[in-house]
Design an enzyme around this catalytic site. Structure first.
Site, PDB file in Angstrom:
ATOM      1  N   CYS A 122       0.817  -1.217   0.000  1.00  0.00           N
ATOM      2  CA  CYS A 122       0.000   0.000   0.000  1.00  0.00           C
ATOM      3  C   CYS A 122       0.849   1.264   0.000  1.00  0.00           C
ATOM      4  O   CYS A 122       0.366   2.344  -0.333  1.00  0.00           O
ATOM      5  CB  CYS A 122      -0.928   0.014   1.210  1.00  0.00           C
ATOM      6  SG  CYS A 122      -1.950  -1.452   1.312  1.00  0.00           S
ATOM      7  N   HIS A 258      -3.388   7.027   2.795  1.00  0.00           N
ATOM      8  CA  HIS A 258      -3.780   5.741   2.205  1.00  0.00           C
ATOM      9  C   HIS A 258      -5.202   5.419   2.667  1.00  0.00           C
ATOM     10  O   HIS A 258      -5.532   5.554   3.848  1.00  0.00           O
ATOM     11  CB  HIS A 258      -2.793   4.674   2.674  1.00  0.00           C
ATOM     12  CG  HIS A 258      -3.232   3.289   2.383  1.00  0.00           C
ATOM     13  ND1 HIS A 258      -3.743   2.905   1.162  1.00  0.00           N
ATOM     14  CD2 HIS A 258      -3.256   2.166   3.165  1.00  0.00           C
ATOM     15  CE1 HIS A 258      -4.054   1.620   1.202  1.00  0.00           C
ATOM     16  NE2 HIS A 258      -3.776   1.163   2.401  1.00  0.00           N
ATOM     17  N   ASN A 289     -10.219  -0.488  -0.068  1.00  0.00           N
ATOM     18  CA  ASN A 289      -8.767  -0.311   0.048  1.00  0.00           C
ATOM     19  C   ASN A 289      -8.111  -0.861  -1.214  1.00  0.00           C
ATOM     20  O   ASN A 289      -8.056  -2.072  -1.414  1.00  0.00           O
ATOM     21  CB  ASN A 289      -8.283  -1.054   1.302  1.00  0.00           C
ATOM     22  CG  ASN A 289      -6.784  -0.991   1.498  1.00  0.00           C
ATOM     23  OD1 ASN A 289      -6.028  -0.710   0.573  1.00  0.00           O
ATOM     24  ND2 ASN A 289      -6.343  -1.270   2.712  1.00  0.00           N
TER      25      ASN A 289
HETATM   26  N1  COA Z   1     -18.326  -9.075  10.283  1.00  0.00           N
HETATM   27  C1  COA Z   1     -18.936  -9.125  11.463  1.00  0.00           C
HETATM   28  N2  COA Z   1     -18.291  -9.353  12.617  1.00  0.00           N
HETATM   29  C2  COA Z   1     -16.966  -9.535  12.543  1.00  0.00           C
HETATM   30  C3  COA Z   1     -16.264  -9.507  11.334  1.00  0.00           C
HETATM   31  C4  COA Z   1     -16.990  -9.265  10.161  1.00  0.00           C
HETATM   32  N3  COA Z   1     -16.402  -9.184   8.945  1.00  0.00           N
HETATM   33  N4  COA Z   1     -14.955  -9.696  11.568  1.00  0.00           N
HETATM   34  C5  COA Z   1     -14.829  -9.855  12.900  1.00  0.00           C
HETATM   35  N5  COA Z   1     -16.047  -9.767  13.483  1.00  0.00           N
HETATM   36  C6  COA Z   1     -16.382  -9.856  14.914  1.00  0.00           C
HETATM   37  C7  COA Z   1     -15.442 -10.780  15.649  1.00  0.00           C
HETATM   38  O1  COA Z   1     -15.910 -12.102  15.644  1.00  0.00           O
HETATM   39  C8  COA Z   1     -15.470 -10.169  17.038  1.00  0.00           C
HETATM   40  O2  COA Z   1     -16.644 -10.610  17.699  1.00  0.00           O
HETATM   41  P1  COA Z   1     -16.667 -10.856  19.300  1.00  0.00           P
HETATM   42  O3  COA Z   1     -16.384  -9.518  19.925  1.00  0.00           O
HETATM   43  O4  COA Z   1     -18.055 -11.365  19.561  1.00  0.00           O
HETATM   44  O5  COA Z   1     -15.588 -11.855  19.568  1.00  0.00           O
HETATM   45  C9  COA Z   1     -15.625  -8.684  16.801  1.00  0.00           C
HETATM   46  O6  COA Z   1     -16.177  -8.557  15.483  1.00  0.00           O
HETATM   47  C10 COA Z   1     -14.327  -7.936  16.872  1.00  0.00           C
HETATM   48  O7  COA Z   1     -13.351  -8.623  16.093  1.00  0.00           O
HETATM   49  P2  COA Z   1     -11.976  -7.976  15.755  1.00  0.00           P
HETATM   50  O8  COA Z   1     -11.188  -8.892  14.887  1.00  0.00           O
HETATM   51  O9  COA Z   1     -11.330  -7.511  17.043  1.00  0.00           O
HETATM   52  O10 COA Z   1     -12.461  -6.741  14.885  1.00  0.00           O
HETATM   53  P3  COA Z   1     -11.877  -5.296  14.817  1.00  0.00           P
HETATM   54  O11 COA Z   1     -12.615  -4.356  15.668  1.00  0.00           O
HETATM   55  O12 COA Z   1     -10.381  -5.304  14.943  1.00  0.00           O
HETATM   56  O13 COA Z   1     -12.251  -4.913  13.320  1.00  0.00           O
HETATM   57  C11 COA Z   1     -11.127  -4.717  11.229  1.00  0.00           C
HETATM   58  C12 COA Z   1     -11.713  -5.686  12.258  1.00  0.00           C
HETATM   59  C13 COA Z   1     -10.510  -5.556  10.130  1.00  0.00           C
HETATM   60  C14 COA Z   1     -12.256  -3.862  10.674  1.00  0.00           C
HETATM   61  C15 COA Z   1     -10.085  -3.821  11.947  1.00  0.00           C
HETATM   62  O14 COA Z   1      -9.152  -4.591  12.660  1.00  0.00           O
HETATM   63  C16 COA Z   1      -9.341  -2.956  10.993  1.00  0.00           C
HETATM   64  O15 COA Z   1      -9.907  -2.055  10.412  1.00  0.00           O
HETATM   65  N6  COA Z   1      -8.012  -3.177  10.853  1.00  0.00           N
HETATM   66  C17 COA Z   1      -7.195  -2.417   9.932  1.00  0.00           C
HETATM   67  C18 COA Z   1      -7.452  -2.962   8.594  1.00  0.00           C
HETATM   68  C19 COA Z   1      -6.856  -2.147   7.539  1.00  0.00           C
HETATM   69  O16 COA Z   1      -7.270  -1.055   7.295  1.00  0.00           O
HETATM   70  N7  COA Z   1      -5.854  -2.722   6.893  1.00  0.00           N
HETATM   71  C20 COA Z   1      -5.245  -2.134   5.810  1.00  0.00           C
HETATM   72  C21 COA Z   1      -3.967  -1.533   6.179  1.00  0.00           C
HETATM   73  S1  COA Z   1      -3.033  -1.368   4.734  1.00  0.00           S
END
Ligand code: COA
Length: 333
Positions: A122, A258, A289
């Site tokens: 990215c 980004h 993204n």
């Molecule tokens: N839909 C619904 N629920 C989801 C899910 C989805 N796609 N993915 C995870 N969950 C649930 C999990 O099971 C968890 O449930 P629980 O609390 O009952 O256990 C809860 O949501 C939180 O999971 P978690 O993995 O901690 O999610 P998060 O808050 O970290 O959000 C992202 C996930 C991917 C949105 C977040 O981590 C993120 O934005 N990361 C950066 C990603 C990014 O921008 N990357 C590019 C960089 S170049």
């Protein structure tokens, strides 16, 4: 000892034009939620993404890059034969070698420009803008075409809850050339290989071939640590780019980070204490993204919609797998 004549180029450089190609197929959250047991509401709340574009079979890395490049060349008023070097930032060209850049240079009619790909995920577009600016100042090239292009839909596991709704396709391009005044500030860039595994291709090609049921080695991501790193460590990098360019946050007109995730964009703006007057790119809501393509796509949109005007000062920052990052202040063409 013989004296080698040093190479010298333009005193100053700038981005002369920005172009874009957005794939035709719009994919709303509703199309993805069943396979990952998610909801439109959850995806919007956690990422800010409403729709993204996924390329059709005939919208290839090459064809999207060529379309964005033609747009950038026209906007810069530069003809393809004036381009001395083509740098393509991508991770989704499906041949290990050769680089897709040579094909793109040939299709554009650049008169045998130097051409190579950059693999910085990215962060690739900001890496390439920095290199292009240095090349023009050093005299290695008169004009450089910088492209960020991805077809991440090829590398996305539609059943993976952590990535299926994030990654998308598109191409952006910029022409870098000489300028009367400084239009591209010092590059602040770096990497953190200790966090290599946070975003990566799941298996390498040898592991794919050796497996009983070979399948595309999709991208996998540890969302939480990536989120924390991007939101906090990258604010420091953004501030360094402003400091090194001698620009205060108050002097900034536009912020083009980004387009990873809307919450990361908001967190960055908050931690960098950007004033409310700074206009912020939010292309991620409609485009997802697009990795290396995200910064030029977002900048092109801001220019087209009048949110970034010629002469404005903009901070570009990009970060991703590697981990790798790069930032610079630029003047909007
Ligand atoms: N839909 C619904 N629920 C989801 C899910 C989805 N796609 N993915 C995870 N969950 C649930 C999990 O099971 C968890 O449930 P629980 O609390 O009952 O256990 C809860 O949501 C939180 O999971 P978690 O993995 O901690 O999610 P998060 O808050 O970290 O959000 C992202 C996930 C991917 C949105 C977040 O981590 C993120 O934005 N990361 C950066 C990603 C990014 O921008 N990357 C590019 C960089 S170049």
């Amino acid at each position: 000892m013989a004296t080698i004549r040093p190479s010298r180029g333009a005193e100053h450089t700038a981005i002369l034009g920005v172009g874009a190609y957005r794939p035709s197929r719009v994919v709303p959250n509703a199309e993805l939620v069943e396979a990952i047991e998610s909801s439109d509401e959850w995806i919007q709340q956690r990422s800010g993404i409403k729709t993204r574009r996924w390329a059709t079979p005939d919208e290839t890395v090459q064809s999207m890059a060529v379309a964005a490049s033609r747009d950038a060349l026209a906007k810069a008023g530069v003809d393809a034969p004036q381009i001395d070097c083509v740098i393509v930032a991508t991770v989704s060209h499906m041949l290990q070698t050769p680089a897709v850049a040579t094909l793109i240079a040939h299709e554009l009619g650049t008169d045998q420009a130097a051409a190579f790909d950059v693999s910085a995920a990215c962060a690739g577009f900001c890496h390439a803008v920095g290199m292009a600016s240095d090349m023009v100042r050093a005299g290695s090239a008169g004009h450089v075409l910088v492209i960020g292009v991805e077809r991440l839909s090829d590398l996305t596991d539609v059943g993976d809850r952590g990535t299926a709704f994030i990654f998308a396709d598109g191409a952006g391009a910029a022409v870098v050339g000489p300028s009367e005044t400084p239009g591209i500030g010092p590059l602040v860039w770096g990497s953190d290989g200790e966090q290599y595994d946070l975003i990566r291709q799941r298996e390498d090609w040898r592991e794919v071939i050796a497996s009983e049921s070979p399948r595309m080695p999709h991208l996998v991501m540890q969302g939480n640590p990536v989120f924390r790193w991007a939101s906090f460590a990258m604010a420091k990098v953004g501030r360094q780019a402003l400091d090194r360019a001698g620009i205060t946050a108050e002097e900034l007109d536009c912020f083009v980070p980004h387009q990873a995730n809307m919450r990361i964009i908001d967190a960055l703006a908050r931690s960098m204490k950007l004033p409310d007057t700074v206009r912020i790119a939010r292309d991620v809501a409609d485009m997802g993204n697009t990795s290396a393509a995200s910064v030029p796509l977002a900048l092109e949109r801001m220019i087209r919609e009048g949110d970034a005007r010629p002469g404005d000062t903009a901070l570009l920052i990009a970060f991703g797998a590697g981990l790798a990052y790069a930032a610079q202040v630029v003047t909007v063409p």
